[in-house]
Design a protein around this motif. Sequence first.
Motif, mmCIF file in Angstrom:
data_model
loop_
_atom_site.group_PDB
_atom_site.id
_atom_site.type_symbol
_atom_site.label_atom_id
_atom_site.label_comp_id
_atom_site.label_asym_id
_atom_site.label_seq_id
_atom_site.Cartn_x
_atom_site.Cartn_y
_atom_site.Cartn_z
ATOM 1 N N ARG A 19 9.759 6.468 10.676
ATOM 2 C CA ARG A 19 9.020 7.259 9.695
ATOM 3 C C ARG A 19 7.588 7.459 10.198
ATOM 4 O O ARG A 19 7.006 6.563 10.814
ATOM 5 N N LEU A 20 7.052 8.638 9.930
ATOM 6 C CA LEU A 20 5.701 8.994 10.368
ATOM 7 C C LEU A 20 4.789 9.131 9.153
ATOM 8 O O LEU A 20 5.109 9.850 8.204
ATOM 9 N N LEU A 21 3.643 8.464 9.202
ATOM 10 C CA LEU A 21 2.619 8.570 8.165
ATOM 11 C C LEU A 21 1.383 9.216 8.783
ATOM 12 O O LEU A 21 0.843 8.732 9.774
ATOM 13 N N MET A 22 0.942 10.336 8.199
ATOM 14 C CA MET A 22 -0.227 11.062 8.679
ATOM 15 C C MET A 22 -1.317 10.981 7.613
ATOM 16 O O MET A 22 -1.210 11.602 6.555
ATOM 17 N N PHE A 59 0.842 -1.193 0.000
ATOM 18 C CA PHE A 59 0.000 0.000 0.000
ATOM 19 C C PHE A 59 0.882 1.249 0.000
ATOM 20 O O PHE A 59 1.931 1.292 0.646
ATOM 21 N N PRO A 60 0.452 2.297 -0.697
ATOM 22 C CA PRO A 60 1.256 3.525 -0.726
ATOM 23 C C PRO A 60 1.123 4.278 0.599
ATOM 24 O O PRO A 60 0.126 4.118 1.312
ATOM 25 N N PRO A 61 2.138 5.101 0.954
ATOM 26 C CA PRO A 61 3.385 5.299 0.203
ATOM 27 C C PRO A 61 4.415 4.216 0.531
ATOM 28 O O PRO A 61 4.539 3.801 1.680
ATOM 29 N N ASP A 62 5.137 3.790 -0.469
ATOM 30 C CA ASP A 62 6.101 2.708 -0.293
ATOM 31 C C ASP A 62 7.224 3.103 0.666
ATOM 32 O O ASP A 62 7.786 2.253 1.356
ATOM 33 N N SER A 63 7.537 4.406 0.728
ATOM 34 C CA SER A 63 8.609 4.875 1.613
ATOM 35 C C SER A 63 8.293 4.575 3.071
ATOM 36 O O SER A 63 9.209 4.373 3.876
ATOM 37 N N TRP A 64 7.013 4.546 3.438
ATOM 38 C CA TRP A 64 6.614 4.196 4.816
ATOM 39 C C TRP A 64 6.364 2.700 4.933
ATOM 40 O O TRP A 64 6.761 2.073 5.909
ATOM 41 N N TRP A 65 5.753 2.112 3.907
ATOM 42 C CA TRP A 65 5.304 0.721 3.998
ATOM 43 C C TRP A 65 6.467 -0.264 4.012
ATOM 44 O O TRP A 65 6.446 -1.241 4.750
ATOM 45 N N SER A 66 7.471 -0.018 3.196
ATOM 46 C CA SER A 66 8.580 -0.970 3.036
ATOM 47 C C SER A 66 9.835 -0.456 3.733
ATOM 48 O O SER A 66 10.027 0.744 3.909
ATOM 49 N N GLY A 67 10.697 -1.394 4.123
ATOM 50 C CA GLY A 67 11.959 -1.022 4.748
ATOM 51 C C GLY A 67 12.063 -1.512 6.173
ATOM 52 O O GLY A 67 11.123 -2.086 6.734
ATOM 53 N N ASN A 68 13.207 -1.232 6.799
ATOM 54 C CA ASN A 68 13.486 -1.724 8.155
ATOM 55 C C ASN A 68 13.238 -0.689 9.241
ATOM 56 O O ASN A 68 13.551 -0.926 10.405
ATOM 57 N N HIS A 69 12.700 0.463 8.885
ATOM 58 C CA HIS A 69 12.448 1.513 9.869
ATOM 59 C C HIS A 69 11.216 1.181 10.720
ATOM 60 O O HIS A 69 10.432 0.283 10.381
ATOM 61 N N ARG A 70 11.050 1.917 11.819
ATOM 62 C CA ARG A 70 9.843 1.786 12.650
ATOM 63 C C ARG A 70 8.750 2.658 12.036
ATOM 64 O O ARG A 70 8.979 3.828 11.719
ATOM 65 N N ARG A 71 7.567 2.105 11.916
ATOM 66 C CA ARG A 71 6.448 2.773 11.241
ATOM 67 C C ARG A 71 5.490 3.362 12.281
ATOM 68 O O ARG A 71 4.852 2.620 13.031
ATOM 69 N N ILE A 72 5.393 4.678 12.284
ATOM 70 C CA ILE A 72 4.499 5.383 13.203
ATOM 71 C C ILE A 72 3.340 5.950 12.394
ATOM 72 O O ILE A 72 3.531 6.516 11.317
ATOM 73 N N LEU A 73 2.134 5.788 12.916
ATOM 74 C CA LEU A 73 0.924 6.151 12.179
ATOM 75 C C LEU A 73 0.074 7.133 12.978
ATOM 76 O O LEU A 73 -0.101 6.980 14.188
ATOM 77 N N ALA A 74 -0.450 8.140 12.283
ATOM 78 C CA ALA A 74 -1.472 9.038 12.833
ATOM 79 C C ALA A 74 -2.578 9.142 11.796
ATOM 80 O O ALA A 74 -2.305 9.254 10.599
ATOM 81 N N VAL A 75 -3.823 9.114 12.252
ATOM 82 C CA VAL A 75 -4.967 9.168 11.343
ATOM 83 C C VAL A 75 -5.965 10.180 11.888
ATOM 84 O O VAL A 75 -6.349 10.117 13.060
ATOM 85 N N GLY A 76 -6.377 11.108 11.045
ATOM 86 C CA GLY A 76 -7.374 12.089 11.470
ATOM 87 C C GLY A 76 -7.330 13.328 10.597
ATOM 88 O O GLY A 76 -6.408 13.528 9.802
ATOM 89 N N ARG A 77 -8.337 14.161 10.766
ATOM 90 C CA ARG A 77 -8.392 15.403 10.008
ATOM 91 C C ARG A 77 -7.244 16.324 10.396
ATOM 92 O O ARG A 77 -6.829 16.374 11.557
ATOM 93 N N LEU A 78 -6.748 17.069 9.448
ATOM 94 C CA LEU A 78 -5.653 18.009 9.692
ATOM 95 C C LEU A 78 -6.247 19.327 10.155
ATOM 96 O O LEU A 78 -6.320 20.316 9.413
#
Length: 433
Positions: free
Chosen positions: A291-294, A247-266
């Motif tokens: 990496r942080l995905l918002m 699933f996009p973005p691949d920069s967050w989805w793939s790799g060995n980094h820790r994936r941090i997620l936030a979901v909500g209106r800006l």
Amino acid sequence: MASQLNALRYRVMTWRQNGMAPPTRQTAGGVELLQSPRGAARNGLDSGRILIDSVADGVGSARVERVAILLRDLSGGGAERVTVNLANELAARGYHVDLVLFRPTGPLLAIIDPVVNVVDLGVSRYRWSLWPLIRYLRMSNPSALLACMWPMTVLAVLAKAVARIDSRLLVVEHKTWSADLATKPWRRRMVSASMRLVFPHADARIAVSEGAADDLARFSGVLRSSISVLYNPVVDGSVLAPEGDGFPPDSWWSGNHRRILAVGRLVKEKDLPTLLRAFSHMRNTGHPCARLLMLGEGEDRHMLEALVGELGVADAVDMPGFVADTRPYFRRADLFVLSSATEGLPTVVIEAMAAGARIVSTDCPSGPRELLQDGALGRLVPVGDVAGLAQAMVSALRDDPDREALRSRAADFSVSRCVDDYERLLLGRRASS
């Protein structure tokens, strides 16, 4: 007779503009208002027409009970999403459901079940909505009307009184108003006064959490004992279904980094600047590869993008916008973070629990503490505490979460269980098991 009534389906009937009464409600079967005159004109029909639909089941058959749900639009917020869940489930249980919108816009239109009727009042401003709503109520006279969020809650009470219908009326608030309007005293007085005057005339008042109910009583002056707490219908059977990678973005989805997620209106209430500053601090003190995905969209996008640049984390933060189905992201995330200054009952925390994710949340009013059982299921930090949030994020990434306990708590917010409660209060009956 039944065939004649069914032949009315999608028949356009002229709205009387010369002072005569609008088309009368069919007695052998309901009449479904799908377009107000304003909405019909905007969508290419002749000005002053309404589209109606017969829902007769045949002569002598029991009338299908109509439930109307009033909402401004279907923007991508948590309150709008759970309202769609409610509408879809009520329709699946055999009710004739009208989702009455000021305008049928927003990304959540895509997830409405086709059997739910979208009623377009055709207005863009609150001050223009009262008379179209009155016309709809007079034509449809639903068994129950659920109005979601001020000022729709106040408008619904007024419209029902003018329409002189016998529908059961419920009003539901999703916010903690005291915190939301803490810096807007004039608006606070206006909203509070309107609730105090109007809410006692509703058949039931609903808040989405115990904390939100306590706040609503203090804010509006309505007796706490007259406010029911009904949890939001969030989790369905597909939440835990397996999904593929990629699933996009691949920069967050793939790799060995820790994936941090936030979901909500800006938006301001989510206090995302605190999250970005905490994330920057975290990368500088313990997790440089995180990496942080918002996921979300809103009016603060440009400000947040500028802050990302100022903090020097543009290469580690992704902001792709609104995503309709966030479930794969919750399952992929190493950590979910909520930084809000105020909430009612944050749907995203429930979705994170359903995925068995690690959770860090601000201890904002209200909802996170109630959901996370005083911190037993996730870490709680003070609102606006950048250093505290950063430390909690670092510590949470070392935790081994009790995923079964998280999912068990999320089950309290299953669509089936929560709609049972709504069905009882809306229609005064014992819901089917």
